[in-house]
Scaffold this active site. Structure first.
Site, mmCIF file in Angstrom:
data_model
loop_
_atom_site.group_PDB
_atom_site.id
_atom_site.type_symbol
_atom_site.label_atom_id
_atom_site.label_comp_id
_atom_site.label_asym_id
_atom_site.label_seq_id
_atom_site.Cartn_x
_atom_site.Cartn_y
_atom_site.Cartn_z
ATOM 1 N N HIS A 172 0.835 -1.208 0.000
ATOM 2 C CA HIS A 172 0.000 0.000 0.000
ATOM 3 C C HIS A 172 0.866 1.253 0.000
ATOM 4 O O HIS A 172 0.630 2.178 -0.792
ATOM 5 C CB HIS A 172 -0.897 -0.040 1.243
ATOM 6 C CG HIS A 172 -1.738 1.180 1.470
ATOM 7 N ND1 HIS A 172 -3.088 1.209 1.225
ATOM 8 C CD2 HIS A 172 -1.413 2.416 1.947
ATOM 9 C CE1 HIS A 172 -3.565 2.405 1.532
ATOM 10 N NE2 HIS A 172 -2.562 3.160 1.977
ATOM 11 N N GLU A 173 1.867 1.286 0.869
ATOM 12 C CA GLU A 173 2.694 2.488 0.966
ATOM 13 C C GLU A 173 3.570 2.673 -0.270
ATOM 14 O O GLU A 173 3.746 3.794 -0.757
ATOM 15 C CB GLU A 173 3.544 2.449 2.232
ATOM 16 C CG GLU A 173 2.734 2.504 3.522
ATOM 17 C CD GLU A 173 1.748 3.660 3.545
ATOM 18 O OE1 GLU A 173 2.058 4.741 3.019
ATOM 19 O OE2 GLU A 173 0.655 3.476 4.099
ATOM 20 N N HIS A 176 1.538 4.168 -2.988
ATOM 21 C CA HIS A 176 1.329 5.618 -2.900
ATOM 22 C C HIS A 176 2.403 6.370 -3.699
ATOM 23 O O HIS A 176 2.127 7.409 -4.301
ATOM 24 C CB HIS A 176 1.368 6.085 -1.443
ATOM 25 C CG HIS A 176 0.043 6.020 -0.754
ATOM 26 N ND1 HIS A 176 -1.104 6.577 -1.284
ATOM 27 C CD2 HIS A 176 -0.321 5.462 0.434
ATOM 28 C CE1 HIS A 176 -2.115 6.379 -0.456
ATOM 29 N NE2 HIS A 176 -1.666 5.703 0.595
ATOM 30 N N TYR A 187 -4.695 14.631 -2.128
ATOM 31 C CA TYR A 187 -5.068 13.796 -0.986
ATOM 32 C C TYR A 187 -6.191 14.421 -0.158
ATOM 33 O O TYR A 187 -6.081 14.584 1.059
ATOM 34 C CB TYR A 187 -3.829 13.535 -0.138
ATOM 35 C CG TYR A 187 -3.912 12.297 0.721
ATOM 36 C CD1 TYR A 187 -4.070 11.034 0.160
ATOM 37 C CD2 TYR A 187 -3.797 12.395 2.106
ATOM 38 C CE1 TYR A 187 -4.130 9.904 0.958
ATOM 39 C CE2 TYR A 187 -3.849 11.272 2.915
ATOM 40 C CZ TYR A 187 -4.021 10.035 2.328
ATOM 41 O OH TYR A 187 -4.066 8.900 3.126
ATOM 42 N N GLU A 196 -6.287 6.605 -1.817
ATOM 43 C CA GLU A 196 -6.268 5.540 -0.813
ATOM 44 C C GLU A 196 -6.761 4.214 -1.402
ATOM 45 O O GLU A 196 -6.212 3.145 -1.116
ATOM 46 C CB GLU A 196 -7.137 5.921 0.386
ATOM 47 C CG GLU A 196 -6.411 6.740 1.426
ATOM 48 C CD GLU A 196 -5.228 5.991 2.023
ATOM 49 O OE1 GLU A 196 -5.395 4.840 2.447
ATOM 50 O OE2 GLU A 196 -4.133 6.561 2.057
ATOM 51 N N ASP A 269 -10.362 13.681 8.417
ATOM 52 C CA ASP A 269 -9.639 12.681 7.623
ATOM 53 C C ASP A 269 -9.428 13.175 6.191
ATOM 54 O O ASP A 269 -9.613 12.445 5.225
ATOM 55 C CB ASP A 269 -10.411 11.356 7.635
ATOM 56 C CG ASP A 269 -9.705 10.224 6.912
ATOM 57 O OD1 ASP A 269 -8.454 10.212 6.877
ATOM 58 O OD2 ASP A 269 -10.406 9.348 6.356
ATOM 59 N N HIS A 274 -9.951 7.943 4.041
ATOM 60 C CA HIS A 274 -9.898 6.544 4.481
ATOM 61 C C HIS A 274 -11.285 5.946 4.669
ATOM 62 O O HIS A 274 -11.407 4.760 4.969
ATOM 63 C CB HIS A 274 -9.144 6.426 5.817
ATOM 64 C CG HIS A 274 -7.681 6.712 5.721
ATOM 65 N ND1 HIS A 274 -7.152 7.964 5.959
ATOM 66 C CD2 HIS A 274 -6.636 5.908 5.407
ATOM 67 C CE1 HIS A 274 -5.838 7.913 5.812
ATOM 68 N NE2 HIS A 274 -5.490 6.684 5.484
#
Length: 354
Positions: A172-173, A176, A187, A196, A269, A274
């Site tokens: 996931h990271e 990004h 974002y 996300e 958020d 998210h």
């Protein structure tokens, strides 16, 4: 209705509302403190733009050979410093430190996924070295991409395990970084939720590819390995059933919607990045399940084509992304193909397009 513009932030895995719940409701002072400190660190990073962070680091060289990852794993030694002390680099033997060796292994697995299924040579498609820092802070309950590298906390040991334990979190990271290089999705609000969601998609596909799982064999959970036994839940997110990943007295209930009818209007958020990511996540799941087989060979290719589509703008919303996936499915598989029809039906099923 137009939304106010929020300042871009680094991309963290852990939703802030979970940490806020722990800080507010946990009866354990140390756990409250860990959550509060993580939130403070994350607020600090929200004041920094990723390009500034990236340019401030002297990046080591990557491999000149396409198909060969170059990894550098650092330890922050429980401090809030980056990148930290270099503890393992490409070709070196295991260190004996689980976090170091997990980061080293999963970065290679993620690199191989992008190279072998999408012919992408690292984050920038030019062999960019993969930098990971572990043991960031004390009981830090997050992982993030900062524009130059991936950073992993150890968790608090009560609610959350170390963040390197989960392949899909590492994937996931890293994803990004790919998303940043290709589309630069802002974002905030729907573009941030797409950001996300795409990271979840590629993180899940990385895990499925590594395990050799078809769509029907996959669990479609994100971050399952993070939750400790005391947590009442299966993972932090479920692509199959958004809103059902956890329901815990301290963490609260998974707030993700699976359909636009339940879209959450919020400025928290970063505009619900998210939370509302559950909707495009579920569309991907529905399409993958309907098509069957290996998801990275069908709908995954279309999502990647769309990420690289020059018409995908930094501020693109769900409708724009859905429309582009339909057009890219037509282009790759044919307008009358099962893939193209199924992808349109998936977006209709979650209420994004009519």
């Amino acid at each position: 209705m137009s939304k106010p513009t929020l300042k871009p932030t680094r991309h963290g895995f852990m939703p802030p509302f979970i940490l806020e719940r722990i800080a507010a409701t946990s009866s354990h002072a140390q756990l409250q403190g860990s959550a509060q400190r993580t939130l403070e660190v994350d607020r600090h990073f929200r004041s920094q733009r990723a390009p500034h962070v990236a340019s401030a680091m002297a990046l080591p060289k990557g491999s000149p050979q396409p198909g060969q990852a170059t990894r550098y794993i650092y330890s922050a030694n429980y401090q809030e410093v980056l990148p930290g002390t270099l503890v393992r680099e490409e070709g070196q033997d295991e260190s004996g430190d689980p976090a170091v060796d997990e980061a080293y292994r999963w970065l290679e697995v993620t690199y191989r996924f992008f190279w072998e299924t999408l012919e992408r040579n690292s984050i920038d498609d030019q062999g960019m070295p993969l930098l990971g820092t572990v043991h960031y802070g004390r009981d830090y309950e997050n992982a993030f991409w900062n524009g130059a590298q991936m950073v992993f906390g150890d968790g608090d040991g009560e609610f959350f395990n170390r963040f390197t334990a989960a392949l899909d979190v590492v994937g996931h990271e890293l994803a990004h970084g790919v998303i940043e290089r290709e589309a630069g999705l802002i974002y905030t609000y729907q573009s941030g939720a797409l950001n996300e969601s795409l990271a979840d998609v590629f993180g899940s596909l990385t895990k499925q590819y590594h395990l050799g799982q078809s769509a029907t064999e996959a669990d479609w959970l994100i971050g399952a390995e993070l939750l400790m036994e005391r947590v009442q839940g299966r993972a932090l997110r479920s692509m199959a059933e958004p809103g059902t990943a956890y329901d815990d007295p301290v963490l609260g209930k998974d707030p993700q919607p699976a359909h636009m009818d339940a879209f959450v209007e919020t400025e928290a958020d970063n505009g619900g990045v998210h939370i509302n990511s559950g909707i495009p996540n579920h569309a991907f799941y529905l399409a993958a399940m309907a098509l069957g087989g290996y998801a990275w060979e069908s709908v995954g290719l279309v999502w990647y084509d769309t990420l690289r589509d020059s018409r995908l703008m930094p501020e693109s919303d769900f409708v724009t992304f859905a429309t582009l996936t339909a057009e890219n499915a037509d282009r790759r598989f044919g307008s009358a193909s099962r893939e193209a029809t199924t992808i349109r039906e998936a977006w209709q099923a979650v209420g994004v397009i009519a």
